[in-house]
Write a protein that holds these residues in place. Structure first.
Motif, PDB file in Angstrom:
ATOM      1  N   LEU A  21       0.832  -1.206   0.000  1.00 25.13           N
ATOM      2  CA  LEU A  21       0.000   0.000   0.000  1.00 25.13           C
ATOM      3  C   LEU A  21       0.863   1.250   0.000  1.00 25.13           C
ATOM      4  CD1 LEU A  21      -2.912   0.967   0.109  1.00 25.13           C
ATOM      5  CD2 LEU A  21      -2.778   0.970   2.587  1.00 25.13           C
ATOM      6  N   VAL A  22       1.946   1.227   0.794  1.00 27.83           N
ATOM      7  CA  VAL A  22       2.853   2.378   0.831  1.00 27.83           C
ATOM      8  C   VAL A  22       3.442   2.625  -0.549  1.00 27.83           C
ATOM      9  CG1 VAL A  22       5.034   3.212   1.752  1.00 27.83           C
ATOM     10  CG2 VAL A  22       3.389   2.158   3.261  1.00 27.83           C
ATOM     11  N   SER A  23       3.880   1.541  -1.227  1.00 28.31           N
ATOM     12  CA  SER A  23       4.408   1.711  -2.587  1.00 28.31           C
ATOM     13  C   SER A  23       3.355   2.299  -3.506  1.00 28.31           C
ATOM     14  CB  SER A  23       4.847   0.365  -3.165  1.00 28.31           C
ATOM     15  OG  SER A  23       5.945  -0.130  -2.489  1.00 28.31           O
ATOM     16  N   GLY A  24       2.120   1.802  -3.348  1.00 28.08           N
ATOM     17  CA  GLY A  24       1.055   2.282  -4.217  1.00 28.08           C
ATOM     18  C   GLY A  24       0.755   3.753  -4.001  1.00 28.08           C
ATOM     19  N   THR A  76      14.486 -11.854   5.354  1.00 24.25           N
ATOM     20  CA  THR A  76      15.225 -10.856   6.124  1.00 24.25           C
ATOM     21  C   THR A  76      14.413  -9.584   6.270  1.00 24.25           C
ATOM     22  OG1 THR A  76      16.370 -10.156   4.128  1.00 24.25           O
ATOM     23  CG2 THR A  76      17.543 -11.667   5.574  1.00 24.25           C
ATOM     24  N   ALA A  77      13.654  -9.210   5.227  1.00 30.15           N
ATOM     25  CA  ALA A  77      12.817  -8.018   5.351  1.00 30.15           C
ATOM     26  C   ALA A  77      11.772  -8.216   6.440  1.00 30.15           C
ATOM     27  CB  ALA A  77      12.155  -7.695   4.014  1.00 30.15           C
ATOM     28  N   LEU A  78      11.166  -9.399   6.486  1.00 30.48           N
ATOM     29  CA  LEU A  78      10.165  -9.665   7.525  1.00 30.48           C
ATOM     30  C   LEU A  78      10.790  -9.655   8.917  1.00 30.48           C
ATOM     31  CD1 LEU A  78       7.782 -12.433   6.201  1.00 30.48           C
ATOM     32  CD2 LEU A  78       7.236 -10.096   6.798  1.00 30.48           C
ATOM     33  N   LEU A  79      11.978 -10.283   9.045  1.00 33.94           N
ATOM     34  CA  LEU A  79      12.648 -10.324  10.355  1.00 33.94           C
ATOM     35  C   LEU A  79      12.938  -8.916  10.855  1.00 33.94           C
ATOM     36  CD1 LEU A  79      15.212 -13.220  10.095  1.00 33.94           C
ATOM     37  CD2 LEU A  79      13.297 -13.046  11.642  1.00 33.94           C
ATOM     38  N   ALA A 230      11.279  -5.883  -1.044  1.00 34.86           N
ATOM     39  CA  ALA A 230      11.737  -4.502  -1.171  1.00 34.86           C
ATOM     40  C   ALA A 230      10.728  -3.536  -0.580  1.00 34.86           C
ATOM     41  CB  ALA A 230      11.990  -4.171  -2.645  1.00 34.86           C
ATOM     42  N   ALA A 231       9.432  -3.828  -0.771  1.00 31.05           N
ATOM     43  CA  ALA A 231       8.399  -2.949  -0.220  1.00 31.05           C
ATOM     44  C   ALA A 231       8.402  -3.001   1.306  1.00 31.05           C
ATOM     45  CB  ALA A 231       7.026  -3.362  -0.763  1.00 31.05           C
ATOM     46  N   ILE A 232       8.603  -4.198   1.871  1.00 31.81           N
ATOM     47  CA  ILE A 232       8.633  -4.318   3.333  1.00 31.81           C
ATOM     48  C   ILE A 232       9.843  -3.574   3.887  1.00 31.81           C
ATOM     49  CG2 ILE A 232       8.829  -5.937   5.250  1.00 31.81           C
ATOM     50  CD1 ILE A 232       7.372  -7.965   3.593  1.00 31.81           C
TER      51      ILE A 232
END
Lengths: 314, 725
Positions: A21-24, A76-79, A230-232
């Motif tokens: 959503l942020v990317s959008g 890694t992005a989730l962590l 990348a978005a996270i």
């Protein structure tokens, strides 16, 4: 050791759902500033669903590293997102890692992303890897130093502790060291998320790609993982900026009212930050590759000044 | 009965020999015997002292066997390196047994041989500091000895494997003597023996001129450092009157400050040359690439750590109560070494030279921890000093593990492709999959990425540096954030360098015929590398258990034990000193990542069940086929960094083309690109010129005239008479 399972699940869901959503919103507002209508803000969700459904084409020169990299980038992005206080004061995985683990885990994701770019034996991927590792070699120290400035003041490298101290001691944004650190971290945000003026997220010309070059050979579900990761990462870095320097409105307990208020505050802060990013992107042209280290060195100097002034004057 | 036993042993030996299909070891009895002896060493009731003696004995036997069996290559290989592995295993078990018995255990000390003169005692003491470094030497010795069993056959017929195995055993013996010596004479004997043996081994392939030059450079530098150390010990002896280390304990308090500072500087220079700090590092990138790869791994993993051992012994044991500027000097030297080491590593396309420069970088990081510890000792913060010492010791062991692994991997690649030049490699991940995976573990570890060991020790170093806030009023405390900034820069650059090193060597397409025909490394080579990779993983995932081993060390040197403070969450979490300070748990992060793994698979199930996988050529912009020439090269990969730091590198690039009628259709093309060798040009070449000029002047004294010589004798006698009365 108390790990709140519900908090982990909730924060993971928040990261997964909010990041596209942020990317959008960024894309939509950029379009509106450029006098276009732009795609709707939920377009990235549709894109991700499309990628997940499509067939995958993998290069015949690629090895297992190519297939392993998207998982590393995504996980890694989730962590990192779980180590970061977003809506609540206490991040779910705060015990497992703080500022240094955040930077290290992001670096692990970047390491495998760069290897995934080199694997298919294409010149684009090698070029993207080379540029990404060079720019991150200057951006990562700036990020570490900026975070250390806040860590010194809070007496801890735990992100939740930093936010808690910031919230209890009153708003210290007008502290010169914090202002310098904020500026440095904002420039690093632009570099790490591949935004103008460092990298153009919408181009595929070899003279201008950095992040996109490493993703060029990915398709289908692996591309979905990479884009989502990348978005996270972008969401987490924005949360870092928002919550470390403006620690307002984070929920101290788990009551629904406090959580709702925390979520509202978080979204408000994100929207302001998104507005700033959109403004910077629209009003700046992309820098030549060998001018970008000048910008990042400026960020490094700002962060160094912030840390040194904290050591000198406190 | 005896024949049945013999038959059983023979069957076991045949089974073992059959289990190693790549090894054509006809002496199948030998590995069985060695494994059996190893089990005895572990399970038997041996004290650490006996195990150290056993280790020294095994290395001596190994040297002897290597020298006696010069003609029978296979037996020399198997027996020599087998005994080395046994000796290393014995030392490992002894050191672990001593360290695990806790901080209160008295250090066993004994004499190896009867004393020579009244002061030359061959005294050995296994105190916690010595035991920790013995652990390091033995771990690396074991892995490298196992690796060498498969590596040395590459020299059969060309060079003498007996000499190689004898040299390796002697080098290991000397290293063990250096770290357990309790007498200045034994220490210096071990030091000199180490230096000479290393010189012989570096010059093993002396047919190449570059190898001979590198050997001579190493020889000169190690004698410079031996000279400095001897002078330093002379100053200490002047104060204590005795050569035993026990009498030298805390001798700094009894020395006048001028002499104490001079001793510190001499020791820093001497041990620093051996460790490879900037600006004394020039021998490292010359000697490591040309030595046989198992020797390079041993040199980088053990030899330069003996320099660190010396610095810790002198800084914490002998010259206690340091002034502030000692810590500042060590911290600054460490910072400069770290940054310059990694920057020069990025410019290399010779795989082993790149790894040698990274050794310089990691020695810098170790010195940062030591410098911080020395500074905190002065400002009266023993807990922070202990944290700094723990960070430095942990990083020492970690560096030995991952650097040894990387050098062994580079050796396997050199063995398979015949070249050290990364520009000729590529695609090796398909030809050597296990070596590639092990090298990747080493690359992730050295780039300080979680969850491996490099990340843990850099985390500890950062915590030590951050702890400097608020410890002193001086402006000196600025050095902490500056060092922290440089450490951050080093870590990021190291990751960039290893993306290049792993990516260009192993990924994509082969860039030469050699790389396309590469073969996987022998099983024992993979076993040795696997041992070190397992060490990297264990040291990374279980730091709190390992810090318990450092308790005796910190108790001996500073008088504090921190393992209880630094551990939380049932040993899963590593914390720092301040309450609510930072915490990290590499094991927790790994488990969490595994728990999150169902998310992508859930997404496949929900959305992508009908998606198929297809293999196709890489996107080539419509050209017909991608050739290896179109890939990225190592030099090209590091070009942006070369441009960013061009004030330091002063890169020089030259393109010459020969053409008939148009420059776009060149007949020949010559490309030259290099960076300026700052230290050789600005420091060593002028120094060499000055020394040679002075030497020529002094040569004028030896005029050949007997009248002049008689005059010198007369003047000397006169001066002696004047000064003696």
């Amino acid at each position: 050791m108390n790990l709140n399972l519900l908090a982990i699940v909730a924060q993971t869901a928040l990261l997964l759902l909010l990041a596209p959503l942020v990317s959008g919103v960024i894309k939509n507002w950029k379009a509106k500033l450029q006098n276009r209508r732009g795609a709707p803000v939920w377009q990235p969700y549709l894109d991700l669903a499309k990628f997940l459904r499509k067939d995958m084409v993998i290069s015949e020169h690629a090895s297992w590293v190519f297939s392993f990299a998207p998982y590393v980038v995504f996980l890694t992005a989730l962590l990192v997102g779980l180590m970061m206080p977003l809506v609540t004061l206490q991040a779910p995985l705060d015990l497992f890692g703080g500022a240094l683990a955040l930077v290290g885990t992001l670096a692990l994701g970047r390491f495998f992303l760069a290897l995934g770019g080199l694997d298919p034996a294409s010149a684009f991927g090698g070029m993207g890897s080379s540029r990404e590792m060079t720019l991150s070699a200057i951006a990562e120290p700036a990020m570490i130093l900026a975070i250390f400035t806040v860590a010194i003041a809070a007496g801890s490298t735990s992100l939740s502790e930093m936010v808690r101290v910031g919230q209890s001691s009153g708003w210290t944004f007008f502290d010169p060291a914090h202002a310098l650190a904020f500026a440095a971290l904002f420039i690093v945000l632009l570099a790490e998320t591949g935004r103008l003026p460092v990298d153009n997220p919408a181009t595929h010309l070899e003279l201008t790609m950095i992040h996109e070059a490493m993703l060029l050979e990915y398709s289908g579900r692996y591309l979905a993982l990479m884009e989502w990761g990348a978005a996270i990462k972008q969401l987490v870095l924005m949360a870092l900026l928002a919550n470390l320097f403006f620690p307002l409105g984070l929920a101290a307990d788990g009551t629904p009212a406090a959580l709702g208020l925390g979520l509202l505050w978080f979204c408000a802060k994100l929207l302001v930050l998104v507005g700033a990013v959109v403004l910077v992107e629209t009003t700046n042209a992309k820098l030549r590759l060998f001018r970008v280290p000048d910008l990042l060195s400026a960020a490094f100097m700002l962060a160094l000044l912030a840390l040194v002034s904290t050591f000198l004057f406190k | 009965m005896k024949s049945r036993l013999l038959k059983l042993v023979n069957e076991v030996a045949a089974a073992l020999a059959a289990a190693w299909p790549g090894q054509r070891m006809r002496y199948g009895l030998l590995p069985a015997l060695l494994v059996l002896l190893g089990l005895c060493v572990w399970l038997g009731p041996f004290t650490p002292a006996m195990l150290v003696v056993g280790s020294l004995g095994a290395f001596t036997l190994g040297t002897g066997s290597g020298l006696l069996l010069l003609r029978r290559e296979r037996l020399a290989n198997g027996l020599g390196f087998g005994l080395a592995a046994l000796g290393a295993w014995s030392g490992l078990v002894g050191a672990l047994r001593f360290l695990l018995s806790g901080p209160g255990t008295p250090a066993p000390h004994f004499e190896l041989l009867p004393p020579l003169l009244s002061s030359i005692h061959f005294a050995v003491r296994l105190d916690p500091l010595g035991a920790f470094f013995l652990l390091l030497v033995s771990l690396l010795g074991l892995a490298i000895a196992i690796y060498s069993l498969g590596y040395a056959p590459g020299f059969f017929g060309r060079k003498s494997v007996g000499l190689l195995s004898a040299g390796f055993n002697l080098l290991a013996l000397a290293s063990v003597l250096v770290v357990v010596a309790d007498n200045v004479w034994l220490f210096l004997m071990g030091w000199e023996c180490m230096a000479l043996t290393a010189y012989c081994l570096v010059s093993f392939e002396h047919e190449e001129a570059a190898t001979r030059r590198a050997g001579v450079l190493y020889f000169i530098m190690s004698h410079l450092d031996a000279g400095c150390i001897i002078l330093g010990f002379a100053l200490l002896f002047q104060a204590s009157g005795d050569f035993s280390f026990a009498s030298l304990h805390d001798i700094g308090a009894q020395m006048p400050p001028g002499r104490r500072d001079a001793a510190f500087l001499l020791f820093l220079t001497g041990f620093g040359i051996k460790a490879g700090i900037v600006p004394f590092h020039i021998w490292l990138p010359a000697a490591h690439p040309v030595a046989p790869s198992n020797i390079s791994a041993f040199m980088s993993g053990v030899l330069i750590k003996t320099g660190i051992y010396g610095l810790v012994r002198v800084g914490f044991d002998f010259l206690g109560a340091p002034p502030l500027w000692w810590g500042v000097t060590v911290l600054s030297v460490g910072t400069v070494s770290a940054v310059l080491g990694v920057l020069y590593a990025l410019m290399e396309h010779d795989l082993k030279r790149l790894l040698a420069y990274h050794s310089i970088e990691n020695i810098g990081i170790i010195l940062m921890g030591l410098g911080a510890a020395l500074m905190f000792r002065h400002t009266g913060h023993p807990l922070l000093a202990t944290l700094g010492l723990i960070a430095a010791s942990y990083h020492t062991l970690n560096h030995a593990a991952f650097k040894g692994l990387l050098f062994l991997g580079a050796g396997a690649v050199l063995h398979a492709t015949g070249t050290r030049n990364m520009e000729e490699m590529g695609g090796l991940i398909r030809r050597m999959p296990q070596t590639a995976a092990l090298f990747l573990v080493g690359a992730v570890a050295i780039s300080a990425l979680p969850p491996l060991n490099g990340f843990v020790s850099e985390w500890l170093t950062y915590q030590a540096l951050l702890g400097g806030f608020g410890t002193t009023d001086h402006l000196i405390r600025l050095i902490f954030p500056l060092s922290g900034a440089m450490l951050a820069l080093t870590g990021a650059l190291a990751a960039a360098c290893f993306v290049k090193a792993f990516g260009i060597t192993f990924l994509a397409q082969p860039r030469s015929e050699h790389a396309a025909q590469a073969h996987e490394a022998a099983p024992t080579m993979r076993l040795g590398m696997g041992l070190l990779a397992a060490a990297c993983v264990v040291l990374g995932l279980f730091p709190t258990q390992f810090i318990r081993l450092l308790d005796p060390l910190t108790q001996q040197l500073i008088g504090q034990q921190l393992s209880a403070h630094l551990s939380a969450g049932n040993g899963m979490v590593l914390t720092t000193l301040a309450s609510k300070g930072g915490t990290v748990s590499t094991l927790g992060l790994t488990l969490m990542a595994v728990c999150l793994l169902p998310i992508p698979f859930g997404l496949w199930l929900v959305f992508g069940r009908r998606a198929r996988l297809r293999r196709a050529p890489t996107w080539d912009c419509g050209q017909r086929e991608l050739t290896p020439h179109m890939e990225y090269t190592a030099t090209g990969f590091s070009k942006p960094i070369r441009m960013v730091f061009k004030a330091l590198f002063k890169p020089h690039r030259e393109v010459q083309r020969e053409y008939d009628f148009s420059p776009y259709f060149a007949k020949t093309l010559r490309f030259d690109s290099h960076v300026e060798e700052v230290f050789e040009r600005r420091i060593y070449r002028p120094a060499r010129w000055l020394i040679l000029r002075a030497a020529r002047r002094i040569r004028g004294l030896q005029a050949g005239s007997i009248h002049a010589y008689l005059l010198y004798i007369f003047v000397t006698l006169l001066l002696l008479l004047v000064f003696a009365t």
